[in-house]
Design a protein around this motif. Structure first.
Motif, PDB file in Angstrom:
ATOM      1  N   ARG A  32      11.459  12.475 -12.873  1.00  0.00           N
ATOM      2  CA  ARG A  32      10.344  13.418 -12.742  1.00  0.00           C
ATOM      3  C   ARG A  32      10.706  14.589 -11.834  1.00  0.00           C
ATOM      4  NH1 ARG A  32       4.265  10.973 -12.637  1.00  0.00           N
ATOM      5  NH2 ARG A  32       4.247  10.165 -14.756  1.00  0.00           N
ATOM      6  N   GLU A  33      11.525  14.305 -10.835  1.00  0.00           N
ATOM      7  CA  GLU A  33      11.936  15.385  -9.941  1.00  0.00           C
ATOM      8  C   GLU A  33      12.900  16.343 -10.641  1.00  0.00           C
ATOM      9  OE1 GLU A  33      13.548  13.569  -6.503  1.00  0.00           O
ATOM     10  OE2 GLU A  33      11.609  12.870  -5.728  1.00  0.00           O
ATOM     11  N   GLN A  34      13.791  15.788 -11.463  1.00  0.00           N
ATOM     12  CA  GLN A  34      14.741  16.632 -12.187  1.00  0.00           C
ATOM     13  C   GLN A  34      14.037  17.488 -13.229  1.00  0.00           C
ATOM     14  OE1 GLN A  34      17.679  13.974 -13.791  1.00  0.00           O
ATOM     15  NE2 GLN A  34      18.623  13.552 -11.810  1.00  0.00           N
ATOM     16  N   GLN A  35      13.076  16.872 -13.898  1.00  0.00           N
ATOM     17  CA  GLN A  35      12.307  17.601 -14.905  1.00  0.00           C
ATOM     18  C   GLN A  35      10.872  17.691 -14.414  1.00  0.00           C
ATOM     19  OE1 GLN A  35      12.000  15.714 -18.731  1.00  0.00           O
ATOM     20  NE2 GLN A  35      11.595  17.629 -19.795  1.00  0.00           N
ATOM     21  N   SER A  36      10.458  18.871 -14.065  1.00  0.00           N
ATOM     22  CA  SER A  36       9.121  19.069 -13.517  1.00  0.00           C
ATOM     23  C   SER A  36       8.063  18.407 -14.386  1.00  0.00           C
ATOM     24  CB  SER A  36       8.820  20.567 -13.405  1.00  0.00           C
ATOM     25  OG  SER A  36       7.469  20.791 -13.084  1.00  0.00           O
ATOM     26  N   GLY A  37       7.087  17.785 -13.733  1.00  0.00           N
ATOM     27  CA  GLY A  37       6.027  17.121 -14.471  1.00  0.00           C
ATOM     28  C   GLY A  37       5.273  18.068 -15.387  1.00  0.00           C
ATOM     29  N   GLN A  38       5.043  19.271 -14.918  1.00  0.00           N
ATOM     30  CA  GLN A  38       4.338  20.255 -15.731  1.00  0.00           C
ATOM     31  C   GLN A  38       5.151  20.637 -16.957  1.00  0.00           C
ATOM     32  OE1 GLN A  38       1.215  21.249 -15.250  1.00  0.00           O
ATOM     33  NE2 GLN A  38       1.366  22.369 -17.188  1.00  0.00           N
ATOM     34  N   VAL A  39       6.481  20.706 -16.792  1.00  0.00           N
ATOM     35  CA  VAL A  39       7.354  21.026 -17.925  1.00  0.00           C
ATOM     36  C   VAL A  39       7.287  19.918 -18.964  1.00  0.00           C
ATOM     37  CG1 VAL A  39       9.746  21.375 -18.638  1.00  0.00           C
ATOM     38  CG2 VAL A  39       8.899  22.454 -16.546  1.00  0.00           C
ATOM     39  N   LEU A  40       7.349  18.667 -18.499  1.00  0.00           N
ATOM     40  CA  LEU A  40       7.272  17.525 -19.413  1.00  0.00           C
ATOM     41  C   LEU A  40       5.950  17.528 -20.159  1.00  0.00           C
ATOM     42  CD1 LEU A  40       8.329  14.819 -20.498  1.00  0.00           C
ATOM     43  CD2 LEU A  40       7.338  13.710 -18.480  1.00  0.00           C
ATOM     44  N   TRP A  41       4.859  17.761 -19.438  1.00  0.00           N
ATOM     45  CA  TRP A  41       3.541  17.793 -20.062  1.00  0.00           C
ATOM     46  C   TRP A  41       3.464  18.917 -21.094  1.00  0.00           C
ATOM     47  CZ3 TRP A  41      -0.638  20.861 -20.947  1.00  0.00           C
ATOM     48  CH2 TRP A  41      -1.862  20.240 -21.215  1.00  0.00           C
ATOM     49  N   SER A  42       3.983  20.087 -20.747  1.00  0.00           N
ATOM     50  CA  SER A  42       3.933  21.248 -21.644  1.00  0.00           C
ATOM     51  C   SER A  42       4.752  21.017 -22.908  1.00  0.00           C
ATOM     52  CB  SER A  42       4.438  22.501 -20.919  1.00  0.00           C
ATOM     53  OG  SER A  42       3.627  22.799 -19.805  1.00  0.00           O
ATOM     54  N   GLU A  43       5.903  20.359 -22.769  1.00  0.00           N
ATOM     55  CA  GLU A  43       6.738  20.086 -23.935  1.00  0.00           C
ATOM     56  C   GLU A  43       6.019  19.179 -24.927  1.00  0.00           C
ATOM     57  OE1 GLU A  43      10.418  18.504 -22.608  1.00  0.00           O
ATOM     58  OE2 GLU A  43      11.229  20.441 -21.959  1.00  0.00           O
ATOM     59  N   VAL A  44       5.408  18.120 -24.407  1.00  0.00           N
ATOM     60  CA  VAL A  44       4.657  17.214 -25.280  1.00  0.00           C
ATOM     61  C   VAL A  44       3.481  17.947 -25.911  1.00  0.00           C
ATOM     62  CG1 VAL A  44       3.293  15.094 -25.368  1.00  0.00           C
ATOM     63  CG2 VAL A  44       5.331  15.199 -23.925  1.00  0.00           C
ATOM     64  N   HIS A  45       2.819  18.778 -25.128  1.00  0.00           N
ATOM     65  CA  HIS A  45       1.663  19.536 -25.611  1.00  0.00           C
ATOM     66  C   HIS A  45       2.065  20.441 -26.777  1.00  0.00           C
ATOM     67  CE1 HIS A  45      -1.693  22.458 -25.475  1.00  0.00           C
ATOM     68  NE2 HIS A  45      -2.395  21.429 -25.021  1.00  0.00           N
TER      69      HIS A  45
END
Length: 220
Positions: free
Chosen positions: A26-39
């Motif tokens: 989660r630190e390597q890949q920002s949580g917001q980035v992960l959420w946005s990608e799935v979105h």
């Protein structure tokens, strides 16, 4: 092999290692980035559907299932905290109750005290990890503010699609938190059962040795 042996003798190592991997990712890949990608992926997939009622129902069921799972895990953690608290109280009172009746040699006394010490440690660790399981944060939950914001940012045609995408994205985001809860709870359960086993072992030795001495004195 060494890791498996260490995990067997001290379960917290297993949970700490697994959760450390999740946090590092989660630190390597920002949580917001992960959420946005799935979105974005969900929104892209929904473009081929004309009718979204089935998709919305499926997303809602997914959210309900995840929330139910979270509540179940936290409920189990609460039970362990309460049960371990009672067990610790009983363990703490045991020496006072049995103290005057112990008829043990030096070595048997050492074994009993060692098992007693292990029981206390395991029960306290069980309580600690059960509390940690309840405290695992970073969990996305639907809010009135979020829904109002979504309504403002969406048109009448895009609202359903955006709502579905948000539900699924939140669910994906919460998966890591639930996994961490499971890891913490697994340790709490293991340590609680081991603590009870060590305490039962120490009490059994006291009772059996005391009974043996009593029989020797009175039968002879």
């Amino acid at each position: 092999m060494k890791e498996k042996i260490a995990d067997f003798f001290w379960p917290p190592i297993r949970a700490n290692r697994a959760n450390r991997v999740i946090r590092a990712r989660r630190e390597q890949q920002s949580g917001q980035v992960l959420w946005s990608e799935v979105h974005k992926q969900v929104q892209s997939s929904l473009t081929k559907y004309k009718e979204l009622s089935a998709n919305l129902e499926a997303a809602s069921e997914l959210t309900k299932s995840e929330t139910s799972r979270k509540d179940t895990l936290e409920g189990k953690a609460s039970i362990i905290v309460q049960s371990a608290g009672i067990a610790v109280s009983i363990v703490a009172l045991a020496p006072a109750v049995l103290g005057k009746q112990w008829s043990l040699s030096f070595w048997w006394t050492g074994i009993v005290l060692f098992l007693y010490f292990l029981a206390i440690i395991h029960l306290l660790v069980a309580v600690t990890y059960a509390i940690r399981a309840r405290r695992v944060a970073e969990y996305a939950m639907p809010t009135t503010t979020g829904l109002i914001g979504l309504m403002k940012d969406s048109s009448t045609h895009s609202f359903a699609k955006n709502l579905i995408a948000q539900k699924i994205s939140d669910t994906r985001w919460n998966e890591d938190s639930l996994i961490m809860k499971v890891n913490e709870l697994s340790v709490a359960e293991d340590m609680f059962l081991r603590g009870l086993a060590f305490f039962a072992g120490s009490v059994s030795i006291v009772i059996l040795r005391t009974a043996s001495v009593y029989l020797e004195q009175h039968v002879a």
